[in-house]
Motif scaffolding. Structure first.
Motif, PDB file in Angstrom:
ATOM      1  N   LEU A  12       0.841  -1.190   0.047  1.00 25.01           N
ATOM      2  CA  LEU A  12      -0.027   0.039   0.130  1.00 25.01           C
ATOM      3  C   LEU A  12       0.811   1.327   0.123  1.00 25.01           C
ATOM      4  CD1 LEU A  12      -2.837  -0.988   2.669  1.00 25.01           C
ATOM      5  CD2 LEU A  12      -3.001  -0.837   0.031  1.00 25.01           C
ATOM      6  N   GLU A  13       1.880   1.152   0.741  1.00 22.35           N
ATOM      7  CA  GLU A  13       2.837   2.344   0.850  1.00 22.35           C
ATOM      8  C   GLU A  13       3.464   2.635  -0.766  1.00 22.35           C
ATOM      9  OE1 GLU A  13       5.425   1.349   4.052  1.00 22.35           O
ATOM     10  OE2 GLU A  13       4.343   2.626   5.260  1.00 22.35           O
ATOM     11  N   ALA A  14       3.836   1.478  -1.238  1.00 23.67           N
ATOM     12  CA  ALA A  14       4.416   1.480  -2.515  1.00 23.67           C
ATOM     13  C   ALA A  14       3.339   2.204  -3.519  1.00 23.67           C
ATOM     14  CB  ALA A  14       5.146   0.216  -3.195  1.00 23.67           C
ATOM     15  N   LEU A  15       2.123   1.751  -3.651  1.00 19.48           N
ATOM     16  CA  LEU A  15       1.041   2.231  -4.411  1.00 19.48           C
ATOM     17  C   LEU A  15       0.865   3.618  -4.250  1.00 19.48           C
ATOM     18  CD1 LEU A  15      -1.522  -0.650  -4.132  1.00 19.48           C
ATOM     19  CD2 LEU A  15      -0.074  -0.304  -6.095  1.00 19.48           C
ATOM     20  N   GLU A  16       0.785   4.074  -2.917  1.00 20.06           N
ATOM     21  CA  GLU A  16       0.558   5.499  -2.793  1.00 20.06           C
ATOM     22  C   GLU A  16       1.617   6.280  -3.256  1.00 20.06           C
ATOM     23  OE1 GLU A  16      -1.583   8.657  -1.998  1.00 20.06           O
ATOM     24  OE2 GLU A  16      -2.150   6.706  -2.010  1.00 20.06           O
ATOM     25  N   ALA A  17       3.035   6.064  -2.860  1.00 19.97           N
ATOM     26  CA  ALA A  17       4.261   6.755  -3.203  1.00 19.97           C
ATOM     27  C   ALA A  17       3.973   7.004  -4.832  1.00 19.97           C
ATOM     28  CB  ALA A  17       5.255   5.994  -2.982  1.00 19.97           C
ATOM     29  N   ILE A  18       3.674   5.824  -5.621  1.00 17.88           N
ATOM     30  CA  ILE A  18       3.815   5.935  -7.087  1.00 17.88           C
ATOM     31  C   ILE A  18       2.502   7.056  -7.567  1.00 17.88           C
ATOM     32  CG2 ILE A  18       3.324   4.700  -9.214  1.00 17.88           C
ATOM     33  CD1 ILE A  18       4.549   2.538  -7.967  1.00 17.88           C
ATOM     34  N   ARG A  19       1.265   6.940  -6.846  1.00 17.66           N
ATOM     35  CA  ARG A  19       0.318   7.823  -7.147  1.00 17.66           C
ATOM     36  C   ARG A  19       0.878   9.379  -6.725  1.00 17.66           C
ATOM     37  NH1 ARG A  19      -4.030   4.379  -7.730  1.00 17.66           N
ATOM     38  NH2 ARG A  19      -3.947   2.823  -6.171  1.00 17.66           N
ATOM     39  N   ASP A  20       1.617   9.568  -5.668  1.00 18.71           N
ATOM     40  CA  ASP A  20       2.079  10.824  -5.628  1.00 18.71           C
ATOM     41  C   ASP A  20       3.132  11.278  -6.539  1.00 18.71           C
ATOM     42  OD1 ASP A  20       2.444  13.013  -3.420  1.00 18.71           O
ATOM     43  OD2 ASP A  20       4.533  12.077  -3.576  1.00 18.71           O
ATOM     44  N   LEU A  21       4.124  10.402  -7.023  1.00 22.00           N
ATOM     45  CA  LEU A  21       4.790  10.592  -8.153  1.00 22.00           C
ATOM     46  C   LEU A  21       4.368  11.154  -9.300  1.00 22.00           C
ATOM     47  CD1 LEU A  21       7.989  10.468  -9.013  1.00 22.00           C
ATOM     48  CD2 LEU A  21       7.329   8.292  -9.960  1.00 22.00           C
ATOM     49  N   ASP A  22       3.303  10.549  -9.686  1.00 26.89           N
ATOM     50  CA  ASP A  22       2.244  11.074 -10.835  1.00 26.89           C
ATOM     51  C   ASP A  22       1.749  12.521 -10.562  1.00 26.89           C
ATOM     52  OD1 ASP A  22       2.604   9.242 -12.910  1.00 26.89           O
ATOM     53  OD2 ASP A  22       0.523   9.112 -13.249  1.00 26.89           O
ATOM     54  N   ALA A  23       1.470  12.791  -9.510  1.00 26.36           N
ATOM     55  CA  ALA A  23       0.730  14.088  -9.122  1.00 26.36           C
ATOM     56  C   ALA A  23       1.894  15.043  -9.100  1.00 26.36           C
ATOM     57  CB  ALA A  23       0.239  14.102  -7.462  1.00 26.36           C
ATOM     58  N   ARG A  24       3.137  14.733  -8.485  1.00 23.79           N
ATOM     59  CA  ARG A  24       4.118  15.593  -8.694  1.00 23.79           C
ATOM     60  C   ARG A  24       4.535  15.825  -9.963  1.00 23.79           C
ATOM     61  NH1 ARG A  24       8.441  13.664  -5.475  1.00 23.79           N
ATOM     62  NH2 ARG A  24       7.745  11.780  -5.439  1.00 23.79           N
ATOM     63  N   TYR A  25       4.735  15.016 -10.760  1.00 26.55           N
ATOM     64  CA  TYR A  25       5.069  15.035 -12.261  1.00 26.55           C
ATOM     65  C   TYR A  25       4.082  16.262 -12.888  1.00 26.55           C
ATOM     66  CZ  TYR A  25       4.982  13.900 -17.258  1.00 26.55           C
ATOM     67  OH  TYR A  25       5.224  14.074 -18.641  1.00 26.55           O
ATOM     68  N   CYS A  26       2.657  16.050 -12.800  1.00 26.67           N
ATOM     69  CA  CYS A  26       1.840  16.928 -13.295  1.00 26.67           C
ATOM     70  C   CYS A  26       1.820  18.268 -13.081  1.00 26.67           C
ATOM     71  CB  CYS A  26       0.488  16.557 -13.081  1.00 26.67           C
ATOM     72  SG  CYS A  26      -0.014  14.986 -14.114  1.00 26.67           S
ATOM     73  N   ARG A  27       2.227  18.325 -11.719  1.00 24.61           N
ATOM     74  CA  ARG A  27       2.340  19.720 -10.894  1.00 24.61           C
ATOM     75  C   ARG A  27       3.758  20.373 -11.517  1.00 24.61           C
ATOM     76  NH1 ARG A  27       1.708  18.704  -6.013  1.00 24.61           N
ATOM     77  NH2 ARG A  27       4.283  18.579  -5.637  1.00 24.61           N
ATOM     78  N   ALA A  28       4.841  19.618 -11.435  1.00 24.53           N
ATOM     79  CA  ALA A  28       6.007  20.221 -11.996  1.00 24.53           C
ATOM     80  C   ALA A  28       6.064  20.422 -13.290  1.00 24.53           C
ATOM     81  CB  ALA A  28       7.107  19.380 -11.651  1.00 24.53           C
ATOM     82  N   LEU A  29       5.720  19.595 -14.136  1.00 25.25           N
ATOM     83  CA  LEU A  29       5.394  19.997 -15.549  1.00 25.25           C
ATOM     84  C   LEU A  29       4.605  21.180 -16.036  1.00 25.25           C
ATOM     85  CD1 LEU A  29       5.965  19.079 -18.565  1.00 25.25           C
ATOM     86  CD2 LEU A  29       4.218  17.585 -18.480  1.00 25.25           C
ATOM     87  N   ASP A  30       3.373  21.268 -15.386  1.00 26.72           N
ATOM     88  CA  ASP A  30       2.637  22.372 -15.518  1.00 26.72           C
ATOM     89  C   ASP A  30       3.037  23.887 -15.008  1.00 26.72           C
ATOM     90  OD1 ASP A  30       0.725  20.617 -16.629  1.00 26.72           O
ATOM     91  OD2 ASP A  30      -0.766  20.712 -14.976  1.00 26.72           O
ATOM     92  N   ASP A  31       3.904  23.705 -13.870  1.00 26.14           N
ATOM     93  CA  ASP A  31       4.573  24.969 -13.275  1.00 26.14           C
ATOM     94  C   ASP A  31       5.932  25.335 -13.814  1.00 26.14           C
ATOM     95  OD1 ASP A  31       2.390  24.905 -11.271  1.00 26.14           O
ATOM     96  OD2 ASP A  31       3.656  24.262  -9.739  1.00 26.14           O
ATOM     97  N   GLY A  32       6.268  24.567 -14.972  1.00 28.60           N
ATOM     98  CA  GLY A  32       7.650  24.619 -15.562  1.00 28.60           C
ATOM     99  C   GLY A  32       8.968  24.459 -14.375  1.00 28.60           C
ATOM    100  N   ASP A  33       8.547  23.813 -13.549  1.00 33.36           N
ATOM    101  CA  ASP A  33       9.588  23.520 -12.410  1.00 33.36           C
ATOM    102  C   ASP A  33      10.666  22.407 -13.060  1.00 33.36           C
ATOM    103  OD1 ASP A  33      11.432  23.000 -10.365  1.00 33.36           O
ATOM    104  OD2 ASP A  33       9.710  23.238  -8.827  1.00 33.36           O
ATOM    105  N   TRP A  34      11.315  22.689 -13.900  1.00 34.16           N
ATOM    106  CA  TRP A  34      12.192  21.583 -14.539  1.00 34.16           C
ATOM    107  C   TRP A  34      13.080  20.747 -13.927  1.00 34.16           C
ATOM    108  CZ3 TRP A  34       8.765  21.754 -17.696  1.00 34.16           C
ATOM    109  CH2 TRP A  34       8.368  22.760 -18.610  1.00 34.16           C
TER     110      TRP A  34
END
Length: 164
Positions: A12-34
């Protein structure tokens, strides 16, 4: 605590960490935080779609160059994340992408899918491969239903960035 409970909690911790990784990917991409975006990939990680970029230096150049190719704003909405843990430190994921964006000053709408392979690096999940494929990418005024396209027409929306 017994071994079964410990395994289930670790899963469960691994699954949640991967979901969080995807959320951080979207936020960093949309914010231009390369820098933040590139840090989500393994050192040898790659992005595939529109072009292919491998390794942190190429990834940063590719993502930072999207505006030069006319893609000046985007908002990534990722949903229906399906995660398969292949082992303690490797995983695969699939998700749907819905993306309003601005290409050459024109509002567009795009939708597609991400297919990812991941591995745990120093305790944190990182992308080994993040691949995007689009089902449509069209100006908002035209509607989405006739905006389906081929790889060649998708690559053409990004001048100077050949599909690899």
């Amino acid at each position: 605590m017994n071994d079964d409970v410990l395994r289930r909690v670790a899963r469960l911790e691994a699954l949640e960490a991967i979901r969080d990784l995807d959320a951080r990917y979207c936020r960093a991409l949309d914010d231009g935080d390369w820098d933040a975006l590139v840090s989500l990939f393994a050192e040898d990680g790659e992005f595939v779609g529109l072009s292919r970029a491998t390794g942190h230096a190429e990834l940063r150049t590719f993502f930072a160059g999207l505006a030069d190719a006319g893609l000046t704003a985007f908002w990534h909405h990722v949903t229906n994340l399906e995660i398969t843990l292949d082992g303690e430190d490797t995983a695969r994921a699939r998700s749907f992408l819905w993306q309003p964006c601005v290409q050459d000053g024109v509002p567009h709408i795009a939708a597609g899918r991400y297919t990812d392979s991941l591995r745990r690096v120093d305790g944190d999940w990182r992308y080994v491969t993040k691949q995007v494929s689009f089902d449509y990418f069209v100006p908002l005024t035209e509607g989405w239903d006739h905006g389906r396209f081929t790889v060649a027409s998708a690559a053409a929306t990004y001048p100077g960035r050949p599909f690899a």
